[in-house]
Write a protein that holds these residues in place. Structure first.
Motif, PDB file in Angstrom:
ATOM      1  N   MET A 107      -7.884  10.304 -11.607  1.00 48.59           N
ATOM      2  CA  MET A 107      -8.825  11.393 -11.466  1.00 48.59           C
ATOM      3  C   MET A 107      -8.749  12.327 -12.672  1.00 48.59           C
ATOM      4  O   MET A 107      -9.761  12.820 -13.137  1.00 48.59           O
ATOM      5  CB  MET A 107      -8.554  12.161 -10.183  1.00 48.59           C
ATOM      6  N   ASN A 108      -7.535  12.580 -13.135  1.00 52.12           N
ATOM      7  CA  ASN A 108      -7.392  13.496 -14.253  1.00 52.12           C
ATOM      8  C   ASN A 108      -8.012  12.919 -15.523  1.00 52.12           C
ATOM      9  O   ASN A 108      -8.588  13.659 -16.328  1.00 52.12           O
ATOM     10  CB  ASN A 108      -5.923  13.851 -14.466  1.00 52.12           C
ATOM     11  N   ALA A 109      -7.919  11.602 -15.699  1.00 56.14           N
ATOM     12  CA  ALA A 109      -8.551  10.973 -16.866  1.00 56.14           C
ATOM     13  C   ALA A 109     -10.066  11.159 -16.804  1.00 56.14           C
ATOM     14  O   ALA A 109     -10.710  11.451 -17.808  1.00 56.14           O
ATOM     15  CB  ALA A 109      -8.189   9.489 -16.920  1.00 56.14           C
ATOM     16  N   LYS A 124     -12.475  13.129 -19.429  1.00 58.51           N
ATOM     17  CA  LYS A 124     -13.624  12.457 -20.037  1.00 58.51           C
ATOM     18  C   LYS A 124     -14.926  13.189 -19.722  1.00 58.51           C
ATOM     19  O   LYS A 124     -15.813  13.306 -20.568  1.00 58.51           O
ATOM     20  CB  LYS A 124     -13.694  11.022 -19.525  1.00 58.51           C
ATOM     21  N   GLY A 125     -15.051  13.698 -18.479  1.00 55.62           N
ATOM     22  CA  GLY A 125     -16.266  14.393 -18.070  1.00 55.62           C
ATOM     23  C   GLY A 125     -16.283  15.873 -18.395  1.00 55.62           C
ATOM     24  O   GLY A 125     -17.252  16.565 -18.108  1.00 55.62           O
ATOM     25  N   ASP A 152      -9.002  19.225  -8.796  1.00 50.98           N
ATOM     26  CA  ASP A 152      -8.155  19.977  -7.870  1.00 50.98           C
ATOM     27  C   ASP A 152      -6.968  19.113  -7.456  1.00 50.98           C
ATOM     28  O   ASP A 152      -7.137  17.942  -7.137  1.00 50.98           O
ATOM     29  CB  ASP A 152      -8.998  20.355  -6.645  1.00 50.98           C
ATOM     30  N   THR A 153      -5.782  19.702  -7.457  1.00 58.06           N
ATOM     31  CA  THR A 153      -4.576  18.931  -7.142  1.00 58.06           C
ATOM     32  C   THR A 153      -4.450  18.564  -5.679  1.00 58.06           C
ATOM     33  O   THR A 153      -3.740  17.638  -5.332  1.00 58.06           O
ATOM     34  CB  THR A 153      -3.314  19.729  -7.499  1.00 58.06           C
ATOM     35  N   GLY A 154      -5.112  19.305  -4.789  1.00 59.29           N
ATOM     36  CA  GLY A 154      -4.786  19.195  -3.373  1.00 59.29           C
ATOM     37  C   GLY A 154      -3.517  19.996  -3.132  1.00 59.29           C
ATOM     38  O   GLY A 154      -2.875  20.483  -4.063  1.00 59.29           O
ATOM     39  N   GLU A 155      -3.133  20.133  -1.865  1.00 56.38           N
ATOM     40  CA  GLU A 155      -2.033  21.039  -1.534  1.00 56.38           C
ATOM     41  C   GLU A 155      -0.649  20.503  -1.875  1.00 56.38           C
ATOM     42  O   GLU A 155       0.344  21.206  -1.744  1.00 56.38           O
ATOM     43  CB  GLU A 155      -2.080  21.412  -0.058  1.00 56.38           C
ATOM     44  N   GLY A 194      -4.117  14.781 -19.527  1.00 52.47           N
ATOM     45  CA  GLY A 194      -4.504  15.979 -20.261  1.00 52.47           C
ATOM     46  C   GLY A 194      -5.763  16.671 -19.806  1.00 52.47           C
ATOM     47  O   GLY A 194      -6.231  17.602 -20.464  1.00 52.47           O
ATOM     48  N   GLY A 195      -6.335  16.273 -18.659  1.00 49.33           N
ATOM     49  CA  GLY A 195      -7.530  16.942 -18.146  1.00 49.33           C
ATOM     50  C   GLY A 195      -7.193  18.284 -17.514  1.00 49.33           C
ATOM     51  O   GLY A 195      -6.053  18.554 -17.150  1.00 49.33           O
TER      52      GLY A 195
END
Length: 195
Positions: A1-3, A7-8, A13-16, A27-28
């Motif tokens: 998800m972070n990639a 890119k976008g 959001d990390t979630g709890e 690095g997002g």
């Protein structure tokens, strides 16, 4: 998800469960969600640790901090996480001995009223070095409490509000939530596949 977020050119959001190495590795930009378990910024007794919060929130990759007030999957319930060895790098378990069950309370220890919640959001903003601070609540809450609309909150305000759908996640949901989810979503999924 972070990639994908990198890119976008958006944040995820990390979630709890806290900020893990997996959230950071590409690095997002990150929005750090802090729930009542205070994962990633908790003391051994499960209470909020402001020094640890400030340390983690100071990371340049974290762009916003979000207080999780409620969600749809388990309204009024806490969560229960058994600490498996495979998740030893998760901040969810950082302050818990091996083999222990980690609990997320249904309510926050750091505050108990709407005004105290707003003060806590202000403290999150201060501890993070002035990063945007807001809160997330479930859409089944139909209005903002009157206490949040009065004079006491005019100097402390959230930078954003996230409205969670009433379906929520299921990772730590009690069994009855899983049963309701399976009945609602499972039948719809089966129906769409067979028709």
């Amino acid at each position: 998800m972070n990639a994908g977020a990198k890119k976008g050119d958006f944040a995820h959001d990390t979630g709890e469960g806290g900020v893990s190495p997996y959230h950071r590795e590409n690095g997002g930009d990150i929005i750090w969600e802090v729930g009542s378990g205070y994962f990633g910024c908790r003391n051994r007794d499960g209470s909020f640790n402001p020094e640890e919060f400030a340390r983690v929130a100071s990371d340049d990759q974290i762009k916003m901090v979000e207080l999780k007030v409620s969600q749809g999957a388990k309204p009024g319930h806490g969560g229960c996480f058994r600490r498996p060895r495979s998740l030893k790098r998760s901040p969810k378990f950082a302050a818990s001995p091996w083999g222990r069950i980690v609990f997320r309370r249904a309510t926050h220890r750091a505050f108990s009223t709407p005004l105290e919640m707003m003060a806590f959001i202000g403290e999150m903003r201060r501890l993070s070095g002035g990063k945007p601070a807001g809160f997330k609540l479930c859409s089944v809450i139909l209005g903002i409490p009157g206490d949040l609309q009065g004079d006491g909150c005019r100097r402390i305000y959230p930078d954003f509000i996230v409205v969670d759908g009433n379906e929520g996640g299921t990772g730590a949901a009690p069994l009855e939530s899983w049963t309701i989810w399976a009945c609602r979503c499972g039948r719809a999924s089966i129906s769409s596949i067979t028709h």
